[in-house]
Design a protein around this motif. Structure first.
Motif, short mmCIF file in Angstrom:
data_model
loop_
_atom_site.label_atom_id
_atom_site.label_comp_id
_atom_site.label_asym_id
_atom_site.label_seq_id
_atom_site.Cartn_x
_atom_site.Cartn_y
_atom_site.Cartn_z
N MET A 192 -1.14 -31.29 15.78
CA MET A 192 0.21 -31.06 16.32
C MET A 192 1.16 -31.34 15.06
SD MET A 192 1.77 -30.47 18.88
CE MET A 192 3.39 -30.34 19.64
N GLN A 193 0.97 -32.16 14.32
CA GLN A 193 1.92 -32.41 13.38
C GLN A 193 1.87 -31.31 12.35
OE1 GLN A 193 -0.30 -34.88 14.13
NE2 GLN A 193 1.02 -36.65 15.01
N LEU A 194 0.52 -30.57 11.91
CA LEU A 194 0.71 -29.61 11.03
C LEU A 194 1.55 -28.59 11.56
CD1 LEU A 194 -0.18 -28.30 8.43
CD2 LEU A 194 -2.38 -27.55 9.50
N LEU A 195 1.28 -28.17 12.75
CA LEU A 195 1.90 -27.05 13.47
C LEU A 195 3.59 -27.34 13.44
CD1 LEU A 195 1.82 -24.41 15.15
CD2 LEU A 195 1.77 -25.91 17.14
N LEU A 196 3.97 -28.72 13.66
CA LEU A 196 5.37 -28.94 13.96
C LEU A 196 5.99 -28.90 12.43
CD1 LEU A 196 7.77 -29.98 15.43
CD2 LEU A 196 7.14 -32.25 14.80
N ALA A 197 5.29 -29.26 11.27
CA ALA A 197 5.59 -29.10 9.98
C ALA A 197 5.77 -27.66 9.37
CB ALA A 197 4.63 -29.79 9.02
N ILE A 198 4.72 -26.79 9.80
CA ILE A 198 4.95 -25.34 9.53
C ILE A 198 6.15 -24.62 10.10
CG2 ILE A 198 3.68 -23.27 9.71
CD1 ILE A 198 1.16 -24.70 9.41
N GLY A 199 6.42 -25.21 11.21
CA GLY A 199 7.55 -24.51 12.17
C GLY A 199 8.85 -24.89 11.52
N ILE A 200 9.02 -26.41 10.97
CA ILE A 200 10.02 -26.64 10.43
C ILE A 200 10.24 -25.81 9.11
CG2 ILE A 200 11.17 -28.67 9.26
CD1 ILE A 200 10.01 -30.54 11.48
N GLY A 201 9.10 -25.81 8.47
CA GLY A 201 9.32 -25.27 7.01
C GLY A 201 9.62 -23.82 7.21
N ILE A 202 9.10 -23.06 8.07
CA ILE A 202 9.43 -21.63 8.56
C ILE A 202 11.04 -21.26 8.88
CG2 ILE A 202 9.23 -19.87 10.01
CD1 ILE A 202 5.90 -20.38 10.01
N LEU A 203 11.38 -22.32 9.79
CA LEU A 203 12.86 -22.35 10.21
C LEU A 203 13.82 -22.60 9.00
CD1 LEU A 203 12.85 -24.11 13.62
CD2 LEU A 203 13.42 -21.72 12.98
N ALA A 204 13.39 -23.72 8.01
CA ALA A 204 14.36 -23.92 6.89
C ALA A 204 14.43 -22.80 6.14
CB ALA A 204 13.98 -25.23 6.47
N GLY A 205 13.12 -22.35 5.80
CA GLY A 205 13.03 -21.43 4.69
C GLY A 205 13.82 -20.00 5.21
N SER A 206 13.68 -19.56 6.25
CA SER A 206 14.34 -18.23 6.85
C SER A 206 15.64 -18.68 7.09
CB SER A 206 13.84 -18.13 8.33
OG SER A 206 12.53 -17.88 8.56
N GLY A 207 16.24 -19.83 7.18
CA GLY A 207 17.80 -20.29 7.32
C GLY A 207 18.24 -19.95 5.99
N VAL A 208 17.63 -20.77 4.86
CA VAL A 208 18.12 -20.40 3.39
C VAL A 208 18.09 -18.82 2.94
CG1 VAL A 208 17.55 -21.09 1.20
CG2 VAL A 208 17.40 -22.88 3.03
#
Length: 111
Positions: A1-17
């Motif tokens: 679950m933590q890995l999925l959350l970390a990947i989701g945060i990374g994708i959102l942040a990368g897409s936002g930047v």
């Protein structure tokens, strides 16, 4: 679950930047929104993910480690409300700017 959350945060942040670096105003606003969602998920994850744990202590509670932390939840809720208000303000400014200049480029020049 933590890995999925970390990947989701990374994708959102990368897409936002990536969207923040685009020349069109609407894409910049969406990029800011995605970055704020990434930060909200990050703050929410700092309160430790627990399912089935009560967020409020009772008088016969055991140790504090068995309960969820309500502070990150309150911070994220406040950030969501503020983020919604600022996004609405940005969209109004975008529409007014587009009406005055007839373009939605950041630099105001047609390409």
């Amino acid at each position: 679950m933590q890995l999925l959350l970390a990947i989701g945060i990374g994708i959102l942040a990368g897409s936002g930047v990536w969207l923040l670096l685009r020349p069109r105003t609407y894409q910049v606003i969406i990029g800011l929104s995605l970055c704020s969602y990434a930060v909200n998920l990050f703050i929410f994850s700092m309160g430790r993910l627990r399912s089935g744990a009560p967020p409020i202590l009772t008088s016969h509670a055991g140790s504090l480690a068995a309960h969820a932390d309500p502070v990150p939840q309150a911070l994220v809720l406040t950030a969501i409300v503020i983020g919604f208000a600022t996004t609405a303000l940005f969209l109004v400014v975008l529409l007014a700017s587009r009406g005055l200049t007839a373009t939605d480029h950041v630099d105001g020049m047609e390409r």
